[in-house]
Design a protein around this motif. Structure first.
Motif, PDB file in Angstrom:
ATOM      1  N   VAL A 144       0.853  -1.178   0.000  1.00 26.58           N
ATOM      2  CA  VAL A 144       0.000   0.000   0.000  1.00 26.58           C
ATOM      3  C   VAL A 144       0.894   1.235   0.000  1.00 26.58           C
ATOM      4  CG1 VAL A 144      -1.816   1.272   1.189  1.00 26.58           C
ATOM      5  CG2 VAL A 144      -1.806  -1.223   1.274  1.00 26.58           C
ATOM      6  N   ASP A 145       0.731   2.086  -1.013  1.00 27.02           N
ATOM      7  CA  ASP A 145       1.462   3.353  -1.085  1.00 27.02           C
ATOM      8  C   ASP A 145       0.638   4.436  -0.394  1.00 27.02           C
ATOM      9  OD1 ASP A 145       3.595   2.331  -2.390  1.00 27.02           O
ATOM     10  OD2 ASP A 145       3.106   3.134  -4.364  1.00 27.02           O
ATOM     11  N   ILE A 146       1.230   5.061   0.612  1.00 23.57           N
ATOM     12  CA  ILE A 146       0.503   6.092   1.357  1.00 23.57           C
ATOM     13  C   ILE A 146       1.344   7.374   1.382  1.00 23.57           C
ATOM     14  CG2 ILE A 146      -0.569   6.723   3.550  1.00 23.57           C
ATOM     15  CD1 ILE A 146      -0.734   3.717   4.196  1.00 23.57           C
ATOM     16  N   ARG A 147       0.725   8.464   0.989  1.00 24.92           N
ATOM     17  CA  ARG A 147       1.374   9.777   1.057  1.00 24.92           C
ATOM     18  C   ARG A 147       0.653  10.608   2.111  1.00 24.92           C
ATOM     19  NH1 ARG A 147       4.175  13.790  -2.310  1.00 24.92           N
ATOM     20  NH2 ARG A 147       3.280  15.855  -1.900  1.00 24.92           N
ATOM     21  N   VAL A 148       1.416  11.105   3.085  1.00 23.46           N
ATOM     22  CA  VAL A 148       0.853  11.848   4.215  1.00 23.46           C
ATOM     23  C   VAL A 148       1.441  13.247   4.264  1.00 23.46           C
ATOM     24  CG1 VAL A 148       0.703  11.956   6.735  1.00 23.46           C
ATOM     25  CG2 VAL A 148       0.422   9.757   5.571  1.00 23.46           C
ATOM     26  N   LEU A 149       0.564  14.230   4.423  1.00 26.02           N
ATOM     27  CA  LEU A 149       0.995  15.621   4.596  1.00 26.02           C
ATOM     28  C   LEU A 149       0.851  16.006   6.055  1.00 26.02           C
ATOM     29  CD1 LEU A 149      -0.699  17.357   1.508  1.00 26.02           C
ATOM     30  CD2 LEU A 149       1.634  16.475   1.709  1.00 26.02           C
ATOM     31  N   ILE A 150       1.889  16.617   6.606  1.00 26.37           N
ATOM     32  CA  ILE A 150       1.868  17.118   7.982  1.00 26.37           C
ATOM     33  C   ILE A 150       1.939  18.637   7.912  1.00 26.37           C
ATOM     34  CG2 ILE A 150       2.983  17.091  10.237  1.00 26.37           C
ATOM     35  CD1 ILE A 150       4.276  14.399   9.353  1.00 26.37           C
ATOM     36  N   TYR A 151       0.881  19.287   8.369  1.00 25.41           N
ATOM     37  CA  TYR A 151       0.832  20.745   8.335  1.00 25.41           C
ATOM     38  C   TYR A 151       1.235  21.316   9.695  1.00 25.41           C
ATOM     39  CZ  TYR A 151      -1.769  20.315   3.961  1.00 25.41           C
ATOM     40  OH  TYR A 151      -2.146  20.010   2.669  1.00 25.41           O
ATOM     41  N   VAL A 152       2.022  22.395   9.663  1.00 22.25           N
ATOM     42  CA  VAL A 152       2.412  23.110  10.884  1.00 22.25           C
ATOM     43  C   VAL A 152       2.050  24.585  10.731  1.00 22.25           C
ATOM     44  CG1 VAL A 152       4.265  21.536  11.556  1.00 22.25           C
ATOM     45  CG2 VAL A 152       4.759  23.414   9.972  1.00 22.25           C
ATOM     46  N   ASN A 153       2.107  25.312  11.847  1.00 28.06           N
ATOM     47  CA  ASN A 153       1.718  26.719  11.845  1.00 28.06           C
ATOM     48  C   ASN A 153       2.754  27.645  11.222  1.00 28.06           C
ATOM     49  OD1 ASN A 153      -0.868  26.775  12.999  1.00 28.06           O
ATOM     50  ND2 ASN A 153      -0.049  26.578  15.055  1.00 28.06           N
ATOM     51  N   ARG A 154       4.052  27.332  11.455  1.00 27.19           N
ATOM     52  CA  ARG A 154       5.101  28.285  11.081  1.00 27.19           C
ATOM     53  C   ARG A 154       6.294  27.568  10.461  1.00 27.19           C
ATOM     54  NH1 ARG A 154       3.771  29.639  16.298  1.00 27.19           N
ATOM     55  NH2 ARG A 154       5.739  28.804  17.095  1.00 27.19           N
ATOM     56  N   ASP A 155       7.107  28.330   9.717  1.00 25.93           N
ATOM     57  CA  ASP A 155       8.307  27.776   9.083  1.00 25.93           C
ATOM     58  C   ASP A 155       9.287  27.222  10.108  1.00 25.93           C
ATOM     59  OD1 ASP A 155       7.898  28.179   6.266  1.00 25.93           O
ATOM     60  OD2 ASP A 155       8.069  30.326   6.619  1.00 25.93           O
TER      61      ASP A 155
END
Length: 292
Positions: free
Chosen positions: A223-234
């Protein structure tokens, strides 16, 4: 006669609600860490018998909101109080009182049965202190049944399920009898990744992250899974990734192991970190991430 109902788990942060939920359902549906505010959503776990269906709900720990994200989390708590057929109010031996008076008042005045589960009794050093806490909660919610437990070690857990079945109202099943939860696979994958972030980072970083499964491709052998992790600041992005990507690599390895165990198949996991400035305070973003 068939019985069914919503049994909703309410309580302060870090008192063991998620551990209890997983123990009662018999599966790990809610992530567990030692940090507060681990649970952000209302997560349902369904237990079926021939003549009953119990729909458990794990809810975020009750708090005074500091962000719009917190407000959304508290709305999940409010909805759980509205539709509860039975309330499992979880406290622990260290909690002297519930700091959110409004929620406590709603529980006191609720028409449904209330079970106060006083958790972590395995850590009690003095039986007299335990007795004092039992008496305190008897005074706070006189109509409640009180049961000292240890969710982690399973102490007195066996008493809960038979009592819940006794208290359930008559009714047809709300969900098909072969369903375990109301959440999709992608939700649990994102929660596994978020659990590893909570375990591997300190201070504000875990609470600034939102995890989204962008793609899930089930191939023949993997299973190929692509996950995005979002943060508030650089600056948070740099901390999350670590020197030459070392910290994110650790999160990826630990997440992949748990995801493979969860879906029972080999996984290729790709993690990416992006900045979504101040997402915790933007209603449009919170709706996009499933908090509304």
């Amino acid at each position: 006669m068939h019985k069914s109902g919503f049994v909703n788990i309410i309580g302060s942060p870090n008192v063991g609600k998620s551990t209890l939920m997983n123990k009662l359902v018999g599966e790990k549906l809610s992530i567990i860490t030692s940090k507060q505010q681990t649970t952000r959503h209302r997560i349902m776990g369904i237990v079926n018998g021939e003549n009953h269906q119990i729909v458990f709900s794990d809810t975020p720990g009750v708090l005074n909101p500091h962000y719009k994200l917190h407000e959304s989390m508290m709305r999940f708590v409010s909805s759980a109080l509205q539709d509860a057929d039975i309330i499992l109010f979880v406290t622990d031996i260290f909690e002297t009182k519930m700091n959110h008076e409004e929620t406590l008042e709603r529980i006191k005045n609720h028409s449904s049965p209330v079970l106060v589960l006083m958790n972590k009794i395995d850590l009690a050093k003095d039986p007299a202190d335990l007795e004092g806490k039992v008496n305190y909660w008897k005074e706070q919610i006189p109509r409640a049944e009180i049961l000292p437990i240890s969710a982690l070690h399973g102490l007195s857990i066996d008493f809960i399920m038979p009592r819940l079945i006794e208290l359930l109202p008559e009714g047809e099943a709300f969900f098909p009898k072969d369903e375990l939860t109301d959440k999709p696979m992608r939700f649990f994958i994102s929660e596994i990744v978020r659990e590893k972030i909570l375990q591997n980072y300190s201070k504000e970083i875990p609470y600034s992250c939102e995890v989204v499964v962008e793609s899930y491709k089930d191939k023949e052998n993997i299973v190929d899974i692509r996950v995005l992790i979002y943060v508030n600041r650089d600056s948070q992005k740099a901390i999350l990734i670590g020197h030459k990507g070392s910290k994110m690599k650790k999160v990826g390895i630990e997440s992949r192991i748990d995801i493979e165990a969860f879906i029972d198949k080999k996984v290729f996991l790709d993690l990416y970190v992006k900045v979504d400035k101040d997402w915790r305070d933007k209603e449009q973003k919170l709706k996009k991430y499933g908090y509304e």
